[in-house]
Design an enzyme around this catalytic site. Structure first.
Site, PDB file in Angstrom:
ATOM      1  N   GLU A 183     -58.321 -16.722  15.250  1.00 13.62           N
ATOM      2  CA  GLU A 183     -59.386 -17.153  16.147  1.00 13.62           C
ATOM      3  C   GLU A 183     -59.651 -16.032  17.151  1.00 13.62           C
ATOM      4  O   GLU A 183     -58.688 -15.471  17.681  1.00 13.62           O
ATOM      5  CB  GLU A 183     -58.987 -18.425  16.914  1.00 13.62           C
ATOM      6  CG  GLU A 183     -60.160 -18.983  17.709  1.00 13.62           C
ATOM      7  CD  GLU A 183     -59.831 -20.291  18.450  1.00 13.62           C
ATOM      8  OE1 GLU A 183     -58.668 -20.719  18.431  1.00 13.62           O
ATOM      9  OE2 GLU A 183     -60.759 -20.841  19.036  1.00 13.62           O
ATOM     10  N   GLY A 210     -52.029 -18.225  24.865  1.00 17.25           N
ATOM     11  CA  GLY A 210     -50.889 -19.122  24.996  1.00 17.25           C
ATOM     12  C   GLY A 210     -50.308 -19.532  23.658  1.00 17.25           C
ATOM     13  O   GLY A 210     -49.108 -19.414  23.429  1.00 17.25           O
ATOM     14  N   ASN A 215     -53.296 -23.082  14.315  1.00 17.85           N
ATOM     15  CA  ASN A 215     -53.451 -22.945  12.864  1.00 17.85           C
ATOM     16  C   ASN A 215     -52.930 -24.182  12.146  1.00 17.85           C
ATOM     17  O   ASN A 215     -51.855 -24.689  12.474  1.00 17.85           O
ATOM     18  CB  ASN A 215     -52.675 -21.730  12.367  1.00 17.85           C
ATOM     19  CG  ASN A 215     -52.836 -20.543  13.273  1.00 17.85           C
ATOM     20  OD1 ASN A 215     -53.931 -20.061  13.462  1.00 17.85           O
ATOM     21  ND2 ASN A 215     -51.740 -20.100  13.883  1.00 17.85           N
ATOM     22  N   GLU A 246     -51.641 -27.890  21.296  1.00 18.56           N
ATOM     23  CA  GLU A 246     -51.828 -27.338  19.940  1.00 18.56           C
ATOM     24  C   GLU A 246     -51.686 -28.442  18.898  1.00 18.56           C
ATOM     25  O   GLU A 246     -52.415 -28.474  17.912  1.00 18.56           O
ATOM     26  CB  GLU A 246     -50.840 -26.204  19.670  1.00 18.56           C
ATOM     27  CG  GLU A 246     -50.863 -25.062  20.693  1.00 18.56           C
ATOM     28  CD  GLU A 246     -52.241 -24.520  21.000  1.00 18.56           C
ATOM     29  OE1 GLU A 246     -53.133 -24.578  20.134  1.00 18.56           O
ATOM     30  OE2 GLU A 246     -52.439 -24.047  22.152  1.00 18.56           O
ATOM     31  N   HIS A 272     -54.802 -30.512  18.616  1.00 19.20           N
ATOM     32  CA  HIS A 272     -55.892 -29.837  17.905  1.00 19.20           C
ATOM     33  C   HIS A 272     -55.947 -30.250  16.435  1.00 19.20           C
ATOM     34  O   HIS A 272     -56.981 -30.082  15.800  1.00 19.20           O
ATOM     35  CB  HIS A 272     -55.696 -28.319  17.962  1.00 19.20           C
ATOM     36  CG  HIS A 272     -56.397 -27.635  19.108  1.00 19.20           C
ATOM     37  ND1 HIS A 272     -57.706 -27.893  19.449  1.00 19.20           N
ATOM     38  CD2 HIS A 272     -55.988 -26.650  19.960  1.00 19.20           C
ATOM     39  CE1 HIS A 272     -58.056 -27.116  20.472  1.00 19.20           C
ATOM     40  NE2 HIS A 272     -57.025 -26.352  20.810  1.00 19.20           N
ATOM     41  N   GLU A 322     -61.969 -27.388  22.596  1.00 20.32           N
ATOM     42  CA  GLU A 322     -61.082 -27.003  23.701  1.00 20.32           C
ATOM     43  C   GLU A 322     -61.144 -27.964  24.880  1.00 20.32           C
ATOM     44  O   GLU A 322     -60.116 -28.389  25.403  1.00 20.32           O
ATOM     45  CB  GLU A 322     -61.354 -25.564  24.141  1.00 20.32           C
ATOM     46  CG  GLU A 322     -61.019 -24.513  23.066  1.00 20.32           C
ATOM     47  CD  GLU A 322     -59.589 -24.584  22.532  1.00 20.32           C
ATOM     48  OE1 GLU A 322     -58.748 -25.282  23.138  1.00 20.32           O
ATOM     49  OE2 GLU A 322     -59.320 -23.949  21.482  1.00 20.32           O
TER      50      GLU A 322
HETATM   51  N1  PHE Z   1     -57.332 -21.948  20.321  1.00 14.71           N
HETATM   52  C1  PHE Z   1     -56.217 -21.605  21.157  1.00 14.71           C
HETATM   53  C2  PHE Z   1     -55.948 -22.832  22.012  1.00 14.71           C
HETATM   54  O1  PHE Z   1     -56.568 -23.123  22.967  1.00 14.71           O
HETATM   55  C3  PHE Z   1     -56.439 -20.465  22.068  1.00 14.71           C
HETATM   56  C4  PHE Z   1     -56.613 -19.144  21.409  1.00 14.71           C
HETATM   57  C5  PHE Z   1     -57.881 -18.594  21.316  1.00 14.71           C
HETATM   58  C6  PHE Z   1     -55.542 -18.461  20.922  1.00 14.71           C
HETATM   59  C7  PHE Z   1     -58.071 -17.365  20.732  1.00 14.71           C
HETATM   60  C8  PHE Z   1     -55.731 -17.236  20.348  1.00 14.71           C
HETATM   61  C9  PHE Z   1     -56.983 -16.691  20.262  1.00 14.71           C
HETATM   62  O2  PHE Z   1     -55.189 -23.658  21.688  1.00 14.71           O
HETATM   63 ZN    ZN Z   2     -56.970 -25.156  22.499  1.00 18.77          ZN
END
Ligand code: PHE
Ligand code: ZN
Length: 890
Positions: free
Chosen positions: A132, A273, A277, A310, A313, A332
């Protein structure tokens, strides 16, 4: 390396992809400098796309070895033969087949040389990926956009001794040694279609802890957390938090986990942070590893929150992903909202709310007030990496919180169910999301949605009038919002104001209104008034005596609210408000008022302002025994940045620092005995626990020490030294060291040295040591930071080290970053330029420390602008840094 992007990406230009990639088969042979990736992509024209469109795959600095179309090798020397072209950053096929076809692409990657930490890279000896937002294109050519969903099967191969652990998304299908070689392999299959940004792989030699979770429908999930060898026990708290998060999502949202395994890998080099995935979360080890001797209570709380974030998500982000990056807040903002609610359930809700609002104000309000202000749903961007902001995350979460307040818990939960039902397996938009709640609440949410399209923090000004004879109390609200970049005029926002009327000595009274100037029955029942126009007047009847209004309870909307309360009113709220958040807010408001007065006096050459009544109010709070964590929040004054934001323009950071120190000193002296008694009373007894209650006592005790030492440096330093020497927890050690670090002299240097030697082998603890020194508000700090950059524990290429030392200097040390001679600005500008060549994402984030430069007093403004112009004008900038520099100057 991508070249500078001249044209922004625009939301209005969104078009469905012309091709779809149904299947991705990857064969990855790991090697330190020459990893081979063979990607087999099953592609077909999108029936909704344009029929004459070329196939254009994204790349980023790729080294292509070969490429074949339906088994036919394409001659890379003769692109005219296959009608297309290829560069490291793009693969184009002008006339691909109109039926499903297979593209096989072989690339070679030097993971060891990847300093950007995007794509495939190495953290120490561990291979890992970060895709990402646009990292997958650094692995192979692809339609690297979130609305292209594919089923992935990944075969990994590596030297057994180098990488006994091989992980990817989904479930492990097979694996084993490769006969006659020192290598082995593993095959992973993820049955859920996903966008490329959720792809991940890990290869390495790590220590693991395992556990199990049974979902409520009976699926057994194998849980694994993989960390540096020797750190396994420090992953236990993260595992516990994971299981609690899994149970919470079932209980609160009815969401179960959907694979047979869930793995978390902790790495020490990570730009952010953590990353969600699918089935294989990759974490900055700072958000996994914790033991009482190395992690503070705040670290434990952060680990719990990030693990949950995480994990959550998996539904809000992975099962339902984003159509395009303009919808980033869809995953987010919603996921932050969910992790906030989780933490509030695990700990004290008002204390969590206070902590969340402190972060919101410190980061998001500041962003919204400066040149980097942007919509929660932006409509253009130059570099998506720069949009992982407090506005997308924190304000995005606040919008959902307001929505819940406005439509009520029931319609909110039904709306979430509808969203999960309707959008599962798709790449959705904010409109899709909001439509679900409009349906379940039967409300038109068009005006509410302005929160997504208008930037800036609204100002709500309230005034009250009590009519003794009629026993009525009338509240008048007006709302406004200053212009932000590209938005001169704002439409009114829909603002839920939770409120109560407090009668001194009596507490809350029941709210009653009459038809005229009144609130609706629904508003009264909920105690929430909705502002949706520039003004609103509300009259309450049967009010026995002059009340003190308690407005914006629980911080019901992300706005600035002013009300001309007297100091006596504020003391009433501090001691009697039934809303915990507003008790804290009243103390902050009172302190802010004193501080603003002092700043003015200091700038006029007068001594700072002092006030015994405020100390008296704090004394009452200090003595209460109900919730020490809450009391600790009340005892903590607004930060220098908070005060600067209140002042808004012509800011003098030195005057703010002096005013704040003077107030702390006055409180420390006024409450000397009480603080000392609280300190002794709250000493830890019994075995260590990271739970919220024990953490709350430590927090209050350390807040008491901090104020005590502000009033009496000599005795304070003595106590702090003793605490440092005997501390059983990192919370107590670092709090003591912080007290000592702010008192100049030899004792400080001795304490810092001793701390370093006690924790030498623990990079995450050494980060605290760096951060503390970077935040000392003294003229010598810049030299100290420069020297520390030469320290053997410092690393220019590790983002955590960089953020601890240089990042904290730029963001937490208001007086030295903003030093009157411009040395702080020059220093940060130089680092940004140097770092940009290695890691543009971290460099750009560091540069955004300049986001408040326009609100400074004239001399500093000139110096900050000069530094920013120097950065903006440098040759060969990354798009990341160029974007931040240019927007900061616009
Ligand atoms: N998507 C991740 C999160 O908020 C943040 C992230 C963004 C990590 C871009 C790495 C690169 O949980
Ligand atoms: Zn996030």
């Amino acid at each position: 390396m991508r070249t500078d992007i001249a044209e922004p990406v625009r939301l209005k230009d969104y078009r469905v992809p012309d091709y779809l990639i149904d299947k991705v088969d990857l064969d990855v042979k790991l090697h330190p400098s020459a990893t081979r990736v063979l990607a087999r992509l099953t592609i077909r024209p999108n029936p909704q796309g344009r029929s004459d469109a070329a196939l254009i795959l994204d790349g980023d600095g790729l080294s292509l070895k070969k490429i074949a179309l339906d088994g036919q090798l394409l001659d890379l020397q003769k692109p005219e033969a296959w009608k297309g072209f290829v560069t490291p950053d793009q693969f184009t096929l002008h006339a691909p087949p109109r039926y499903p076809f297979v593209l096989e692409i072989e690339t070679e990657i030097d993971a060891t040389a990847n300093t950007r930490l995007m794509g495939l890279y190495r953290s120490g000896s561990v291979y890992c990926t970060q895709c990402e937002a646009e990292g997958f294109r650094r692995i192979t050519y692809f339609l690297d956009r979130p609305d292209v969903l594919s089923i992935y099967t990944v075969r990994l191969e590596a030297e057994l001794s180098e990488a006994p652990l091989l992980l990817s998304n989904g479930n492990r299908i097979t694996g084993g040694p490769i006969e006659g070689t020192p290598r082995h392999f593993a095959v992973w299959h993820d049955p859920y279609p996903k966008p490329s940004y959720l792809f991940a792989l890990v290869g390495g030699d790590l220590g693991s802890i395992f556990d199990e979770f049974t979902t409520r429908s009976g699926r057994k999930v194998a849980l694994g957390i993989h960390v540096e060898h020797g750190k396994e026990t420090a992953a236990a708290y993260a595992m516990d938090a994971l299981k609690r998060a899994m149970a919470w999502d079932e209980n609160i949202y009815g969401r179960e986990y959907d694979l047979d395994v869930f793995n978390i890998v902790a790495v020490s080099d990570f730009n952010m942070g953590a990353m969600e995935n699918k089935g294989l979360n990759i974490f900055n080890d700072k958000y996994v590893l914790a033991s009482p001797a190395t992690a503070t209570d705040m670290d434990y709380a952060n680990i719990e929150a990030v693990i949950a974030h995480e994990y959550f998500h998996n539904w809000t982000g992975n099962r339902i992903t984003c159509r395009d990056w303009f919808q980033l807040c869809l995953k987010e903002g919603l996921t932050v909202f969910r992790d906030h609610a989780f933490s509030a359930d695990m700990r004290s809700a008002p204390v969590r709310r206070i902590a969340d609002v402190r972060t919101l104000r410190a980061q998001q309000f500041t962003e919204d007030a400066g040149p980097l202000a942007h919509n929660v749903r932006p409509d253009t961007y130059y570099e998506i990496n720069n949009f992982y902001t407090a506005t997308i995350y924190e304000k995005g979460a606040e919008i959902i919180r307001m929505l819940k307040v406005l439509i009520g818990d029931d319609a909110f939960r039904k709306g979430m169910d509808l969203y999960f039902d309707r959008c599962d397996g798709t790449a959705a938009t904010i409109e899709d999301f909001i439509a679900c709640f409009a349906e379940t609440s039967k409300r038109d949410l068009t005006e509410f949605s302005r929160w997504y399209h208008q930037s800036g923090t609204p100002l709500v000004e309230a005034a009250g009038r009590y009519d003794e004879a009629a026993k009525t109390f009338t509240l008048d609200f007006t709302q406004s919002c200053k212009p932000t970049p590209g938005q001169d005029q704002k439409e009114p926002f829909v603002i839920p104001v939770a409120l109560g009327l407090v009668i001194p000595g009596q507490g809350d009274i029941a709210l009653r209104t009459d038809g005229h100037d009144g609130a609706s029955a629904a508003e009264i029942a909920r105690g929430v008034i909705e502002l949706s126009a520039a003004r609103r007047r509300i009259a309450f009847r049967d009010v026995p005596s002059r009340p003190v209004p308690s407005l914006l309870r629980g911080f019901s909307a992300p706005v600035r609210l002013t009300y001309p309360a007297s100091e006596t009113d504020l003391i009433t709220l501090i001691s009697h408000d039934s809303d915990g958040f507003n008790r804290w807010q009243a103390a902050q408001t009172y302190a802010t008022r004193l501080l603003l007065r002092s700043v003015d006096r200091i700038r006029a050459g007068d001594p700072p302002h002092a006030d015994k009544d405020f100390s008296g109010a704090l004394a009452v709070v200090l003595e209460e025994s109900t919730d020490p964590a809450f009391n600790a929040q009340v005892m903590t004054l607004p930060s220098e940045a908070d005060i600067a934001r209140e002042i808004g323009e012509d800011v003098d950071p030195d005057a703010i620092n002096l005013a704040r120190d003077a107030l702390r000193e006055a409180i420390g002296q006024d409450l000397k005995d009480l603080l000392r008694a609280a300190y002794d009373r709250l000493a830890d007894t019994g075995p260590y626990s990271p739970d919220a209650a024990a953490a709350g006592r430590r927090a209050l005790r350390n807040a008491a020490l901090d104020l005590f030492a502000a009033g009496d440096r000599i005795e304070g330093a003595r106590i702090a030294m003793r605490q440092l020497e005997t501390a059983a927890t990192m919370t107590d050690a670092i709090a003591a060291l912080a007290v000592l670090a702010h008192i100049p002299g030899d004792a400080r240097e001795t304490a810092l040295d001793a701390f370093y030697h006690a924790h030498e082998g623990e990079p995450l603890v050494i980060d605290k040591w760096f951060a503390l020194q970077a935040s000392i508000a003294e003229a010598g700090t810049l030299d100290r930071v420069k020297n520390l950059m030469k320290h053997k524990a410092f690393s220019f290429s590790n983002p955590n080290r960089m953020r601890a030392l240089v990042g904290c200097f730029a963001t937490l040390n208001q007086t030295q970053f903003n030093a009157g001679d411009g040395s702080g600005y020059d220093f940060i500008a130089n680092i940004v330029l140097e770092l940009d060549a290695k890691n543009p994402q971290v460099a750009a984030r560091l540069l955004s420390a300049f986001k408040s430069w326009r609100s400074l007093e004239a001399n500093r403004r000139i110096l900050a602008e000069r530094a920013l112009r120097r950065v903006a004008g440098a040759a060969s900038l990354s798009p990341d840094v160029k974007d931040i520099a240019e927007r900061s100057l616009a």
